[in-house]
Design an enzyme around this catalytic site. Sequence first.
Site, PDB file in Angstrom:
ATOM      1  N   GLY A  48       0.874  -1.178   0.000  1.00 22.99           N
ATOM      2  CA  GLY A  48       0.000   0.000   0.000  1.00 22.99           C
ATOM      3  C   GLY A  48       0.909   1.225   0.000  1.00 22.99           C
ATOM      4  O   GLY A  48       1.845   1.295   0.820  1.00 22.99           O
ATOM      5  N   ASP A 254      -1.592   4.861  -6.213  1.00 23.89           N
ATOM      6  CA  ASP A 254      -0.161   4.659  -5.955  1.00 23.89           C
ATOM      7  C   ASP A 254       0.678   5.823  -6.459  1.00 23.89           C
ATOM      8  O   ASP A 254       1.719   6.137  -5.889  1.00 23.89           O
ATOM      9  CB  ASP A 254       0.305   3.347  -6.590  1.00 23.89           C
ATOM     10  CG  ASP A 254      -0.205   2.189  -5.764  1.00 23.89           C
ATOM     11  OD1 ASP A 254      -1.366   1.789  -5.965  1.00 23.89           O
ATOM     12  OD2 ASP A 254       0.525   1.740  -4.860  1.00 23.89           O
ATOM     13  N   LYS A 265      -3.882  -0.218  -8.284  1.00 19.85           N
ATOM     14  CA  LYS A 265      -3.828  -1.674  -8.462  1.00 19.85           C
ATOM     15  C   LYS A 265      -4.424  -2.120  -9.796  1.00 19.85           C
ATOM     16  O   LYS A 265      -5.457  -1.618 -10.225  1.00 19.85           O
ATOM     17  CB  LYS A 265      -4.562  -2.332  -7.284  1.00 19.85           C
ATOM     18  CG  LYS A 265      -4.608  -3.844  -7.268  1.00 19.85           C
ATOM     19  CD  LYS A 265      -3.250  -4.490  -7.423  1.00 19.85           C
ATOM     20  CE  LYS A 265      -2.247  -4.043  -6.391  1.00 19.85           C
ATOM     21  NZ  LYS A 265      -0.850  -4.462  -6.720  1.00 19.85           N
TER      22      LYS A 265
HETATM   23  O1  MRU Z   1       0.669  -3.831  -4.581  1.00 15.31           O
HETATM   24  P1  MRU Z   1       0.062  -3.085  -3.432  1.00 15.31           P
HETATM   25  O2  MRU Z   1      -0.757  -3.948  -2.527  1.00 15.31           O
HETATM   26  O3  MRU Z   1       1.111  -2.281  -2.685  1.00 15.31           O
HETATM   27  O4  MRU Z   1      -0.913  -2.055  -4.122  1.00 15.31           O
HETATM   28  C1  MRU Z   1      -1.699  -1.220  -3.315  1.00 15.31           C
HETATM   29  C2  MRU Z   1      -2.674  -0.421  -4.068  1.00 15.31           C
HETATM   30  O5  MRU Z   1      -2.739  -0.448  -5.278  1.00 15.31           O
HETATM   31  C3  MRU Z   1      -3.538   0.506  -3.269  1.00 15.31           C
HETATM   32  O6  MRU Z   1      -4.790   0.654  -3.858  1.00 15.31           O
HETATM   33  C4  MRU Z   1      -2.872   1.876  -3.211  1.00 15.31           C
HETATM   34  O7  MRU Z   1      -1.550   1.766  -2.728  1.00 15.31           O
HETATM   35  C5  MRU Z   1      -3.605   2.837  -2.375  1.00 15.31           C
HETATM   36  S1  MRU Z   1      -3.402   2.452  -0.691  1.00 15.31           S
HETATM   37  C6  MRU Z   1      -3.883   3.678   0.296  1.00 15.31           C
END
Ligand code: MRU
Length: 369
Positions: A48, A254, A265
């Site tokens: 995240g 992200d 994601k």
């Molecule tokens: O691969 P990850 O689990 O790190 O991806 C996380 C995401 O895509 C979340 O939606 C994003 O970081 C927002 S979290 C507040």
Amino acid sequence: MNNIRTIYWEDNTVVMIDQKALPMEERYLTCSRYEEVIAAIRDMTIRGAPAIGIAAAMGIALGALHLEAKDDRAFRNAFNDICDQFAQARPTARNLFWAIEGMKACFETALTGKTGLKKVGSAQIDSSDVYAAIKQALIEEAIGIGNEDIAANRRIGLHGRFFIKNNDRILTHCNAGALATAGYGTALSVIRAACEEGKTVHVYVDETRPVLQGARLTAWELMKESISATLITDNAAGFLMQQGKIDLVIVGADRIAANGDTANKIGTYSLAVLAKEHGIPFYVAAPLSTFDLSIRQGKDIIIEERDGKEVAEFEGRRIAPYGIDVYNPAFDVTPYRYITAMITDAGIARPPFEENIKKLFPQKTAYDI
Ligand code: MRU
């Protein structure tokens, strides 16, 4: 209110909830060396965007703590080397780089000002005291980044709760909750804030192949707080929209480019297109630390590609034929034109995004966002 402790500093270690073990087991990983924090970011023990940034800040403080500083130059070189290693951990989450920039700025301020020790007035300050004070300043900076993240998420919730009406049915993707941040979440902060002011909501949770952040983490968080939720496969989202079962979509981010294009994601883009087709509002919730105004548009955002095993295996068991080629991008980019509004800690940005995102940044911060 949730009492999930995603990551914290304790007795000169970095402690984080092991997100790979959830929801079956609630266990914590204690890192006493910075390399363990880098490994935890890489293998998604912590994940995240904001949580990755906080892990990096604390990991950098941990690495600096164990440096044997002989002189300013050697100390700076060793410190920058640790920062560079963190920058290699994962490429897409802007918060990682934002946090590294913040730690570097803190280091330079502390080193230049020798953290105010000169003001003590002693002509005989032992250099080890100076470096100890700089290390302490870095620890406090990292803890502060974590605390500020929770405060920012609370503000996201306060700004965004008005988009949710009583009895709304909300679709969310991945985990943009407390676990993806220092606490309270981004997309889930909006939902939490709406619930805290007495609204009833129902959340549809995309399972989020292939790492299943929705099924494992978002479902767990919502259940912990008794927020009504239903888990669906990613493939079912369009069908639910077609059936009129979704009133709005809220996701995290992200990295957000200057024009509003948003990396999140993998699967987020498909949802946004589907939402537009069905006339459903699509909101992105993220702190300013996720925006990257140095990137003009989404196509310039580096998209992480992860190990094909995440797709071809399930819990270590092979599910696809050996030898099959696998492509596993971890994120996609949603063009700004599919986004109804962005909910940030500094307020709401609506189209035209290029113009309105800039207004959220009245001046450059110390982190030079
Ligand atoms: O691969 P990850 O689990 O790190 O991806 C996380 C995401 O895509 C979340 O939606 C994003 O970081 C927002 S979290 C507040």
